[in-house]
Motif scaffolding. Structure first.
Motif, PDB file in Angstrom:
ATOM      1  N   ILE A   4      44.021  10.325  38.894  1.00 45.11           N
ATOM      2  CA  ILE A   4      44.253  11.641  38.289  1.00 45.11           C
ATOM      3  C   ILE A   4      45.202  12.478  39.142  1.00 45.11           C
ATOM      4  N   LEU A   5      44.991  12.453  40.445  1.00 46.95           N
ATOM      5  CA  LEU A   5      45.823  13.261  41.336  1.00 46.95           C
ATOM      6  C   LEU A   5      46.997  12.445  41.841  1.00 46.95           C
ATOM      7  N   ALA A  32      45.858  26.383  35.834  1.00 50.82           N
ATOM      8  CA  ALA A  32      45.730  25.181  35.006  1.00 50.82           C
ATOM      9  C   ALA A  32      46.494  25.354  33.693  1.00 50.82           C
ATOM     10  N   ARG A  37      47.501  22.178  31.622  1.00 47.72           N
ATOM     11  CA  ARG A  37      46.221  21.476  31.722  1.00 47.72           C
ATOM     12  C   ARG A  37      45.092  22.500  31.640  1.00 47.72           C
ATOM     13  N   ASN A  40      41.530  22.119  33.144  1.00 43.59           N
ATOM     14  CA  ASN A  40      41.434  21.515  34.474  1.00 43.59           C
ATOM     15  C   ASN A  40      41.418  22.524  35.616  1.00 43.59           C
ATOM     16  N   ARG A  42      38.987  23.143  37.620  1.00 43.02           N
ATOM     17  CA  ARG A  42      38.363  22.522  38.797  1.00 43.02           C
ATOM     18  C   ARG A  42      39.346  21.625  39.538  1.00 43.02           C
ATOM     19  N   LEU A  43      40.220  20.984  38.798  1.00 45.68           N
ATOM     20  CA  LEU A  43      41.259  20.165  39.419  1.00 45.68           C
ATOM     21  C   LEU A  43      42.159  21.032  40.287  1.00 45.68           C
ATOM     22  N   ARG A  46      40.387  21.739  43.442  1.00 48.18           N
ATOM     23  CA  ARG A  46      40.390  20.546  44.307  1.00 48.18           C
ATOM     24  C   ARG A  46      41.712  20.410  45.057  1.00 48.18           C
TER      25      ARG A  46
END
Length: 102
Positions: A4-5, A32, A37, A40, A42-43, A46
């Motif tokens: 994903i990353l 996001a 996105r 996303n 939370r992404l 992160r």
């Protein structure tokens, strides 16, 4: 399983963070949405937790949807105060006064 990353996504997020002006904040969800996105947030969080490995970015200018600061990162509030951010009595950033309107 697809990774994903990737570097492109990381730098895409960090480049948006780099655009947030002094004294303004953006939310994880806002970032996001800006990278296409919407679901996303939370992404984004992160990636920001690892941002120091990619250079110097103003990650202290990113808060949650209610204006809450990162738990345990005491310098975040101090950095925002130095830039002129406005806080509510509950310690959250006043998003009406300080949210970046990209």
């Amino acid at each position: 399983m697809k990774k994903i990353l990737d570097e492109r996504l990381i730098y895409e997020i960090l480049s948006v963070v780099e655009e947030i002006p002094r004294g303004k904040v953006a939310t994880y969800g806002q970032i996001a949405r800006l990278i296409g996105r919407e679901k996303n947030a939370r992404l984004v969080g992160r990636v920001l937790s690892m941002a120091e490995y990619y250079g110097s970015y103003p990650c202290h200018r990113v808060v949650n949807h209610a204006g809450r600061l990162v738990p345990g990162w005491h310098d975040q509030g101090l950095l925002l105060l130095e830039e002129g951010a406005v806080f509510k009595d509950n310690g959250h950033v006043d998003l009406k006064a300080c949210q970046w309107d990209e």
